[in-house]
Scaffold this active site. Structure first.
Site, mmCIF file in Angstrom:
data_model
loop_
_atom_site.group_PDB
_atom_site.id
_atom_site.type_symbol
_atom_site.label_atom_id
_atom_site.label_comp_id
_atom_site.label_asym_id
_atom_site.label_seq_id
_atom_site.Cartn_x
_atom_site.Cartn_y
_atom_site.Cartn_z
ATOM 1 N NE ARG A 92 -5.082 -2.059 8.667
ATOM 2 C CZ ARG A 92 -3.930 -1.511 8.268
ATOM 3 N NH1 ARG A 92 -3.836 -0.212 8.109
ATOM 4 N NH2 ARG A 92 -2.889 -2.258 8.033
ATOM 5 C CE LYS A 112 -2.208 -1.154 3.775
ATOM 6 N NZ LYS A 112 -1.594 -2.468 4.041
ATOM 7 N NE ARG A 116 1.053 -5.659 11.086
ATOM 8 C CZ ARG A 116 2.182 -5.455 10.411
ATOM 9 N NH1 ARG A 116 3.294 -6.051 10.794
ATOM 10 N NH2 ARG A 116 2.200 -4.671 9.370
ATOM 11 N NE ARG A 169 6.926 -2.904 6.728
ATOM 12 C CZ ARG A 169 5.596 -2.857 6.636
ATOM 13 N NH1 ARG A 169 5.022 -2.277 5.595
ATOM 14 N NH2 ARG A 169 4.833 -3.396 7.565
ATOM 15 N NE ARG A 215 5.414 -1.129 10.659
ATOM 16 C CZ ARG A 215 4.345 -1.117 9.869
ATOM 17 N NH1 ARG A 215 4.388 -0.469 8.719
ATOM 18 N NH2 ARG A 215 3.243 -1.740 10.220
HETATM 19 N N1 LIG Z 1 10.298 -8.403 -2.537
HETATM 20 C C1 LIG Z 1 9.389 -7.433 -2.743
HETATM 21 N N2 LIG Z 1 9.191 -6.513 -1.785
HETATM 22 C C2 LIG Z 1 8.245 -5.542 -2.026
HETATM 23 C C3 LIG Z 1 7.499 -5.469 -3.220
HETATM 24 N N3 LIG Z 1 6.666 -4.400 -3.143
HETATM 25 C C4 LIG Z 1 6.882 -3.828 -1.935
HETATM 26 N N4 LIG Z 1 7.854 -4.505 -1.265
HETATM 27 C C5 LIG Z 1 8.403 -4.279 0.074
HETATM 28 O O1 LIG Z 1 7.542 -4.962 0.973
HETATM 29 C C6 LIG Z 1 7.411 -4.229 2.192
HETATM 30 C C7 LIG Z 1 5.924 -3.892 2.402
HETATM 31 O O2 LIG Z 1 5.518 -2.919 1.458
HETATM 32 P P1 LIG Z 1 4.714 -1.614 1.935
HETATM 33 O O3 LIG Z 1 4.536 -0.732 0.738
HETATM 34 O O4 LIG Z 1 5.376 -1.041 3.139
HETATM 35 O O5 LIG Z 1 3.316 -2.330 2.311
HETATM 36 P P2 LIG Z 1 2.074 -1.873 3.207
HETATM 37 O O6 LIG Z 1 2.317 -2.460 4.569
HETATM 38 O O7 LIG Z 1 0.894 -2.491 2.528
HETATM 39 O O8 LIG Z 1 2.040 -0.362 3.187
HETATM 40 C C8 LIG Z 1 8.324 -2.998 2.061
HETATM 41 O O9 LIG Z 1 9.581 -3.303 2.627
HETATM 42 C C9 LIG Z 1 8.428 -2.812 0.528
HETATM 43 O O10 LIG Z 1 9.649 -2.159 0.166
HETATM 44 C C10 LIG Z 1 7.749 -6.474 -4.239
HETATM 45 O O11 LIG Z 1 7.155 -6.492 -5.318
HETATM 46 N N5 LIG Z 1 8.700 -7.408 -3.930
HETATM 47 N N1 LIG Z 2 -7.551 1.898 9.925
HETATM 48 C C1 LIG Z 2 -6.969 1.332 10.999
HETATM 49 N N2 LIG Z 2 -7.723 0.811 11.987
HETATM 50 C C2 LIG Z 2 -7.170 0.254 13.077
HETATM 51 N N3 LIG Z 2 -5.865 0.136 13.268
HETATM 52 C C3 LIG Z 2 -5.046 0.639 12.300
HETATM 53 C C4 LIG Z 2 -5.555 1.270 11.127
HETATM 54 N N4 LIG Z 2 -4.515 1.652 10.362
HETATM 55 C C5 LIG Z 2 -3.405 1.273 11.005
HETATM 56 N N5 LIG Z 2 -3.712 0.662 12.179
HETATM 57 C C6 LIG Z 2 -2.773 0.097 13.177
HETATM 58 O O1 LIG Z 2 -1.442 0.419 12.794
HETATM 59 C C7 LIG Z 2 -0.697 -0.767 12.468
HETATM 60 C C8 LIG Z 2 0.239 -0.472 11.311
HETATM 61 O O2 LIG Z 2 -0.516 -0.093 10.190
HETATM 62 P P1 LIG Z 2 0.183 0.120 8.776
HETATM 63 O O3 LIG Z 2 1.383 0.972 8.901
HETATM 64 O O4 LIG Z 2 -0.882 0.515 7.802
HETATM 65 O O5 LIG Z 2 0.791 -1.295 8.443
HETATM 66 P P2 LIG Z 2 0.445 -2.528 7.576
HETATM 67 O O6 LIG Z 2 -0.363 -2.165 6.385
HETATM 68 O O7 LIG Z 2 1.800 -3.052 7.240
HETATM 69 O O8 LIG Z 2 -0.308 -3.393 8.551
HETATM 70 C C9 LIG Z 2 -1.753 -1.830 12.186
HETATM 71 O O9 LIG Z 2 -1.285 -3.150 12.426
HETATM 72 C C10 LIG Z 2 -2.849 -1.428 13.189
HETATM 73 O O10 LIG Z 2 -2.536 -1.866 14.503
#
Ligand SMILES: Nc1nc2c(ncn2[C@@H]2O[C@H](COP(=O)(O)OP(=O)(O)O)[C@@H](O)[C@H]2O)c(=O)[nH]1
Ligand SMILES: Nc1ncnc2c1ncn2[C@@H]1O[C@H](COP(=O)(O)OP(=O)(O)O)[C@@H](O)[C@H]1O
Length: 216
Positions: A82, A8, A160, A116, A149
């Site tokens: 969420r 995301k 999660r 990450r 993190r």
């Molecule tokens: N190996 C790999 N890592 C990725 C890819 N896309 C994103 N990432 C990494 O996966 C982790 C999670 O992505 P992030 O954008 O932070 O996901 P979010 O938690 O949904 O916001 C980060 O360390 C990114 O740099 C991919 O296509 N391949």
């Molecule tokens: N919309 C939401 N509702 C409830 N908790 C949230 C929300 N967004 C984020 N959080 C809290 O913050 C944490 C980290 O969120 P985020 O950085 O979006 O990470 P990821 O997408 O990797 O889970 C989540 O695991 C949750 O505990």
């Protein structure tokens, strides 16, 4: 939308670069509040550390308060809503045009999250395999140290993902029923991104100078 680690934040960065939206990440906002030890941050901390969602009323108040400041600009929400009650609260205040769902398998996600690294002050995200910093452990722009993190520990990631299944997956149905959900499936952001880009191009002008939509 998308499970933890689905990309995301990574996709949001690309969207901002091309389409000039204001970005609001619920995770970044919560982490900033935790660092500043605000009332919201102190409440959120225990839930986040345990891999649980922050209570709906807390996160909803925080997000709606921030959105007021962005009122005049088109915006992109990342990580909110969420749960169905969060989606309903958002609907009462704003009309949502499109919901982008990143559908990435859990096995792919588990591998990614152990690699990450983030720069806490800016929210910049790296990955030791996918998008490494120029110097290991150091933020490219500020030279400050990167950290992992706490909630990216394997056991917390499992919690999660479970919370996602139970509480967040119903939100996809909620938006599907409203006819605004667009799902993009895959295991690599670089393959998913061109489809997201093509979809958004039907909605918004590309305001970036760069031609190649596949570049970060
Ligand atoms: N190996 C790999 N890592 C990725 C890819 N896309 C994103 N990432 C990494 O996966 C982790 C999670 O992505 P992030 O954008 O932070 O996901 P979010 O938690 O949904 O916001 C980060 O360390 C990114 O740099 C991919 O296509 N391949
Ligand atoms: N919309 C939401 N509702 C409830 N908790 C949230 C929300 N967004 C984020 N959080 C809290 O913050 C944490 C980290 O969120 P985020 O950085 O979006 O990470 P990821 O997408 O990797 O889970 C989540 O695991 C949750 O505990």
């Amino acid at each position: 939308m998308g499970p933890p680690g689905s990309g995301k934040g990574t996709v949001s960065d690309r969207i901002l670069k091309h389409f000039g939206l204001k970005h609001l990440s619920s995770g970044d906002l919560l982490r900033t509040n935790m660092q500043r030890r605000t009332e919201f941050g102190l409440i959120a901390k225990t839930f986040i550390a345990q891999g649980q969602l922050v209570p709906d009323d807390v996160i909803t108040r925080l997000i709606l308060q921030e959105l007021k400041d962005l009122d005049q600009h088109p915006w992109l929400l990342d990580g909110f809503p969420r749960t169905v009650p969060q989606a309903e609260a958002l609907d009462k205040a704003y009309q949502i045009d499109s919901v982008i769902d990143l559908n990435v398998p859990f096995d792919t996600i588990k591998q990614r999250l152990t690699a990450r690294w983030i720069h806490p002050a800016s929210g910049r995200v790296y990955n030791t395999e996918f998008s490494p910093p120029k110097v290991t452990g150091i933020d490219d722009l500020t030279g400050e140290p990167l950290v992992q993190r706490d909630d990216d520990k394997p056991e917390t990631v499992m919690k999660r993902l479970k919370a996602y299944e139970v509480l967040t997956r119903p939100v996809l149905n909620y938006y599907r029923d409203k006819g605004v959900l667009e799902t993009f499936s895959g295991t690599e952001t670089n393959k998913i991104w061109p489809h997201v880009y093509a979809f958004l191009q039907t909605k918004l002008p590309d305001v970036s100078q760069k031609e190649a939509a596949s570049q970060r």
